[in-house]
Write an enzyme that holds these catalytic residues in place. Structure first.
Site, PDB file in Angstrom:
ATOM      1  N   CYS A 298      -0.415   5.625  16.672  1.00 23.97           N
ATOM      2  CA  CYS A 298      -1.619   6.418  16.399  1.00 23.97           C
ATOM      3  C   CYS A 298      -1.428   7.816  16.979  1.00 23.97           C
ATOM      4  CB  CYS A 298      -2.820   5.735  17.052  1.00 23.97           C
ATOM      5  SG  CYS A 298      -4.302   6.750  17.017  1.00 23.97           S
TER       6      CYS A 298
ATOM      7  N   HIS B  57     -14.721   1.048  -0.640  1.00 23.45           N
ATOM      8  CA  HIS B  57     -13.608   0.170  -0.245  1.00 23.45           C
ATOM      9  C   HIS B  57     -12.456   0.936   0.399  1.00 23.45           C
ATOM     10  CE1 HIS B  57     -14.994  -3.098  -3.331  1.00 23.45           C
ATOM     11  NE2 HIS B  57     -15.727  -3.067  -2.237  1.00 23.45           N
TER      12      HIS B  57
ATOM     13  N   TYR C 250       0.826  -1.217   0.000  1.00 23.18           N
ATOM     14  CA  TYR C 250       0.000   0.000   0.000  1.00 23.18           C
ATOM     15  C   TYR C 250       0.858   1.265   0.000  1.00 23.18           C
ATOM     16  CZ  TYR C 250      -4.043  -2.910   0.165  1.00 23.18           C
ATOM     17  OH  TYR C 250      -4.996  -3.826  -0.191  1.00 23.18           O
TER      18      TYR C 250
ATOM     19  N   ASN D 182     -12.899   2.121  -6.107  1.00 17.16           N
ATOM     20  CA  ASN D 182     -11.475   2.456  -6.214  1.00 17.16           C
ATOM     21  C   ASN D 182     -10.977   3.112  -4.937  1.00 17.16           C
ATOM     22  OD1 ASN D 182     -11.626   1.453  -8.737  1.00 17.16           O
ATOM     23  ND2 ASN D 182     -11.647   3.421  -9.786  1.00 17.16           N
TER      24      ASN D 182
ATOM     25  N   LYS E  48     -15.357  -4.913 -22.123  1.00 13.02           N
ATOM     26  CA  LYS E  48     -15.872  -6.208 -22.579  1.00 13.02           C
ATOM     27  C   LYS E  48     -17.071  -6.600 -21.719  1.00 13.02           C
ATOM     28  CE  LYS E  48     -12.393  -8.399 -19.720  1.00 13.02           C
ATOM     29  NZ  LYS E  48     -11.012  -8.774 -19.641  1.00 13.02           N
TER      30      LYS E  48
ATOM     31  N   CYS F  93      -4.211   7.876  20.170  1.00  8.27           N
ATOM     32  CA  CYS F  93      -4.080   7.064  21.389  1.00  8.27           C
ATOM     33  C   CYS F  93      -2.635   6.612  21.634  1.00  8.27           C
ATOM     34  CB  CYS F  93      -5.014   5.854  21.342  1.00  8.27           C
ATOM     35  SG  CYS F  93      -4.495   4.542  20.195  1.00  8.27           S
TER      36      CYS F  93
ATOM     37  N   GLY G 228     -16.481   0.236 -15.720  1.00 10.57           N
ATOM     38  CA  GLY G 228     -15.147  -0.322 -15.480  1.00 10.57           C
ATOM     39  C   GLY G 228     -15.041  -1.217 -14.270  1.00 10.57           C
TER      40      GLY G 228
ATOM     41  N   ASN H  20     -17.942  -0.803 -20.289  1.00  6.87           N
ATOM     42  CA  ASN H  20     -16.767  -1.644 -20.004  1.00  6.87           C
ATOM     43  C   ASN H  20     -16.082  -1.980 -21.324  1.00  6.87           C
ATOM     44  OD1 ASN H  20     -15.062  -3.957 -19.106  1.00  6.87           O
ATOM     45  ND2 ASN H  20     -16.270  -3.807 -17.235  1.00  6.87           N
TER      46      ASN H  20
HETATM   47  P1  NAD Z   1     -11.360  -5.475 -11.716  1.00  7.61           P
HETATM   48  O1  NAD Z   1      -9.888  -5.359 -11.851  1.00  7.61           O
HETATM   49  O2  NAD Z   1     -11.928  -6.728 -11.182  1.00  7.61           O
HETATM   50  O3  NAD Z   1     -12.024  -5.250 -13.164  1.00  7.61           O
HETATM   51  C1  NAD Z   1     -11.699  -4.143 -13.963  1.00  7.61           C
HETATM   52  C2  NAD Z   1     -12.761  -4.020 -15.036  1.00  7.61           C
HETATM   53  O4  NAD Z   1     -12.498  -2.855 -15.786  1.00  7.61           O
HETATM   54  C3  NAD Z   1     -12.793  -5.200 -16.025  1.00  7.61           C
HETATM   55  O5  NAD Z   1     -14.131  -5.614 -16.205  1.00  7.61           O
HETATM   56  C4  NAD Z   1     -12.219  -4.602 -17.315  1.00  7.61           C
HETATM   57  O6  NAD Z   1     -12.790  -5.171 -18.481  1.00  7.61           O
HETATM   58  C5  NAD Z   1     -12.597  -3.149 -17.169  1.00  7.61           C
HETATM   59  N1  NAD Z   1     -11.682  -2.229 -17.847  1.00  7.61           N
HETATM   60  C6  NAD Z   1     -10.317  -2.305 -17.936  1.00  7.61           C
HETATM   61  N2  NAD Z   1      -9.835  -1.245 -18.585  1.00  7.61           N
HETATM   62  C7  NAD Z   1     -10.913  -0.477 -18.918  1.00  7.61           C
HETATM   63  C8  NAD Z   1     -11.067   0.751 -19.612  1.00  7.61           C
HETATM   64  N3  NAD Z   1     -10.016   1.445 -20.075  1.00  7.61           N
HETATM   65  N4  NAD Z   1     -12.318   1.255 -19.782  1.00  7.61           N
HETATM   66  C9  NAD Z   1     -13.404   0.584 -19.308  1.00  7.61           C
HETATM   67  N5  NAD Z   1     -13.314  -0.586 -18.643  1.00  7.61           N
HETATM   68  C10 NAD Z   1     -12.089  -1.102 -18.447  1.00  7.61           C
HETATM   69  O7  NAD Z   1     -11.848  -4.205 -10.912  1.00  7.61           O
HETATM   70  P2  NAD Z   1     -13.082  -3.984  -9.905  1.00  7.61           P
HETATM   71  O8  NAD Z   1     -14.302  -4.601 -10.480  1.00  7.61           O
HETATM   72  O9  NAD Z   1     -13.074  -2.533  -9.588  1.00  7.61           O
HETATM   73  O10 NAD Z   1     -12.674  -4.800  -8.595  1.00  7.61           O
HETATM   74  C11 NAD Z   1     -11.354  -4.701  -8.126  1.00  7.61           C
HETATM   75  C12 NAD Z   1     -11.174  -4.295  -6.656  1.00  7.61           C
HETATM   76  O11 NAD Z   1      -9.763  -4.036  -6.480  1.00  7.61           O
HETATM   77  C13 NAD Z   1     -11.851  -2.988  -6.305  1.00  7.61           C
HETATM   78  O12 NAD Z   1     -12.789  -3.256  -5.350  1.00  7.61           O
HETATM   79  C14 NAD Z   1     -10.752  -2.070  -5.746  1.00  7.61           C
HETATM   80  O13 NAD Z   1     -10.904  -1.879  -4.360  1.00  7.61           O
HETATM   81  C15 NAD Z   1      -9.457  -2.763  -5.977  1.00  7.61           C
HETATM   82  N6  NAD Z   1      -8.590  -2.029  -6.950  1.00  7.61           N
HETATM   83  C16 NAD Z   1      -8.610  -0.660  -6.989  1.00  7.61           C
HETATM   84  C17 NAD Z   1      -7.854   0.037  -7.917  1.00  7.61           C
HETATM   85  C18 NAD Z   1      -7.923   1.558  -7.917  1.00  7.61           C
HETATM   86  O14 NAD Z   1      -8.201   2.154  -6.890  1.00  7.61           O
HETATM   87  N7  NAD Z   1      -7.716   2.227  -9.056  1.00  7.61           N
HETATM   88  C19 NAD Z   1      -7.054  -0.662  -8.825  1.00  7.61           C
HETATM   89  C20 NAD Z   1      -7.038  -2.077  -8.764  1.00  7.61           C
HETATM   90  C21 NAD Z   1      -7.824  -2.747  -7.816  1.00  7.61           C
END
Ligand code: NAD
Length: 235
Positions: free
Chosen positions: A140, A113, A58, A96, A205, A143, A179, A203
């Site tokens: 922290c 999230h 992180y 995100n 796809k 505390c 996305g 999306n």
């Molecule tokens: P995921 O990685 O499971 O899926 C990403 C989706 O985005 C896919 O369906 C893909 O086809 C689509 N995609 C990829 N590029 C794209 C584009 N340019 N335009 C449109 N669609 C596009 O992501 P999720 O469903 O958000 O689940 C992942 C979990 O992981 C989230 O809950 C999150 O907390 C975490 N995560 C966050 C980030 C971030 O903050 N940017 C990045 C990676 C993972």
């Protein structure tokens, strides 16, 4: 389309909306997020077993937010513009943990999230905005105990703001999902809860939940989201 029919919009975004800004998704790399298996870095068990690995993971993601090349893209900006001119209720729910929606100007925004740029104390729940690295054992500021961790909702933990989100979905007459792979619950079930809404999926796809939507726009978010919003507002 008579926009007066649509008073309540709920938008859900996932990692795909930030992909073209340079933040990698995880399911697009066969379940790996920046070369790590999700269960090794995004579960409470992983943090208990290997806090150094989890903090480092992180810390790198948080440091990436300071890269001047990392900027909100046209899709983030279009959503902020829609919110600005929309006269009805508008809620943006993001899975995100990056800060790109906020930097684009979105206001009514829920990070279900959590946020990379915030940490919290496991003992007293104090939350602190944070842009630097976090040590394995970090005191922290409230505390003093060594309990600070990333303010990220890990797999197996309860997402934030769920009551507010469920209430908005129940009233929604427009639901747009952008996305997201539709594999992480509860977010993947939102489309079912927006029972009276017109539902659009944007999306690259088809996803596992595409059949639940009324229509689909297939293509990159930076193209499809601004185009959709432009059409939405001018038709
Ligand atoms: P995921 O990685 O499971 O899926 C990403 C989706 O985005 C896919 O369906 C893909 O086809 C689509 N995609 C990829 N590029 C794209 C584009 N340019 N335009 C449109 N669609 C596009 O992501 P999720 O469903 O958000 O689940 C992942 C979990 O992981 C989230 O809950 C999150 O907390 C975490 N995560 C966050 C980030 C971030 O903050 N940017 C990045 C990676 C993972």
């Amino acid at each position: 389309m008579d926009l007066r029919l649509f008073k309540n919009i709920v938008i859900l975004t996932g990692a795909g909306i930030s992909a073209e800004s340079g933040i990698r998704t995880f399911r697009d790399q066969n379940g790996l997020w920046e070369e790590h298996r999700i269960e090794d870095v995004a579960t409470p068990e992983a943090f208990a077993q290997n806090p150094a690995l989890v903090q480092r993971f992180y810390n790198l993601r948080r440091a990436q937010l300071k890269d001047p090349n990392l900027q909100p893209n046209a899709a983030h900006k279009a959503l902020a513009q829609l919110e600005e001119i929309w006269e009805g209720n508008f809620l943006l729910v993001t899975q995100n943990v990056d800060n790109l929606h906020r930097r684009a100007g979105s206001k009514n925004l829920l990070h279900m999230h959590g946020r990379l740029d915030r940490i919290f104390c496991q003992f007293c729940d104090e939350k602190v905005d944070w842009t630097e690295d976090l040590l394995t054992q970090h005191p922290c500021p409230s505390c003093g105990r060594l309990g600070m961790r990333p303010d990220i909702v890990w797999f197996g933990e309860m997402p934030y703001h769920m009551e507010e989100i469920y209430a908005a979905l129940d009233k929604a007459d427009y639901f747009i999902s952008i996305g997201t792979s539709g594999q992480v619950y509860p977010a993947a079930g939102f489309v079912q809860l927006a029972w009276k809404a017109k539902k659009i999926e944007i999306n690259m796809k088809d996803t596992g939940i595409s059949a639940a939507f009324d229509s689909h726009l297939v293509g990159p978010a930076t193209v499809e989201v601004p185009r959709f919003i432009q059409n939405f507002l001018t038709n």
